[in-house]
Design an enzyme around this catalytic site. Structure first.
Site: not given
Length: 182
Positions: A46, A51, A89-90, A131-132, A135
């Site tokens: 995701g 991000q 996480c990216l 998670h997203e 963000h």
């Protein structure tokens, strides 16, 4: 392809709540494409608009061979938690930590054309949408950890190459110490 740079932990945009999308136009479709291309290139499960430095409530996902996006999401979560699920996480490259999340999630929002979408999932899909969506609210997965786990995570982050902080070097005394620390 429109690969964008992924913002790393420490960038203020990751802590800033995103604004709701109100214009469903060409720029929004380009944002969804940029998010998708960047997520797939990374690769990740995701990616949220903050991000890549865009403060809008948009995220993309690729879970269990399902590719999609969600705009202006709301969540309905089960009470049952998965306390031990590993999460990465990216924006924290190469690091994963056990992060408690609801086992089941229902995410509602719209697509890039303003049409309603509902994503129902368990396990990885539930973890991904939580998670997203976090963000989009300026919340990071380390915020969901208990104090002990968060301290371990912060230590790993400080030691990570990408953190911007130099990894402490071991210094040796120029004096003869016969192997004993001074």
């Amino acid at each position: 392809m429109a690969i964008q740079s992924i913002r790393l932990f420490g960038d203020p945009v990751l802590r800033t709540p995103a604004e709701p999308v109100v214009d469903f136009d060409k720029e929004l479709r380009k944002l969804v494409k940029d998010l998708t291309d960047t997520m797939m290139d990374a690769p990740g499960a995701g990616l949220a608009a903050p991000q890549i430095g865009v403060g809008l409530r948009v995220f993309t996902y690729y879970v269990d061979d399902t590719l999609g996006h969600l705009i202006n999401p709301t969540l309905d979560l089960s009470d049952e938690k998965d306390e031990e699920g590993e999460e990465g996480c990216l924006s924290f490259p190469g690091l994963t930590f056990p992060t408690p999340r609801a086992i089941r999630a229902v995410a509602k929002g719209v697509d890039m054309h303003g049409e309603p979408i509902t994503i129902e999932g368990t396990d990885l899909m539930a973890r991904c949408v939580q998670h997203e969506t976090d963000h989009l609210d300026g919340v990071l997965f380390i915020d969901r950890m208990d104090l002990k786990q968060r301290k371990l995570a912060m230590k790993a982050i400080r030691e990570a190459e990408w953190s911007g902080l130099s990894v402490p070097a071991v210094k040796f005394s120029p004096h003869a110490t016969q192997g004993k620390a001074l």
